[in-house]
Motif scaffolding. Structure first.
Motif: not given
Length: 73
Positions: A28, A32-33, A35, A37
């Protein structure tokens, strides 16, 4: 099966669950990293930091001015 064996089996099962959960959390975090910002977010954060720094600088200057004034002969 003795109690010792039962505890060892339970401990092993919990270790496996913990490893699995850690793997999921790492996946996860990687997602997130990777994707992108939110657009403009970095600019907003930078502006907030600059504003905080200016406020801190001003408070330090005011404190120095009061100190100088108090000890001015």
């Amino acid at each position: 099966m003795g109690m010792k064996d039962q505890f060892q089996d339970k401990a092993e099962e919990m270790k496996q669950q913990a490893k699995k959960k850690m793997g999921e959390n790492q996946d996860e975090a990687s997602e997130r990293s990777s994707q992108q910002r939110e657009p403009g977010r970095q600019d907003r954060e930078r502006g907030e930091r600059d504003r905080d720094q200016k406020g801190t600088d001003r408070m330090q200057q005011e404190a120095q001015d009061r100190f100088d004034q108090d000890y001015d002969v």
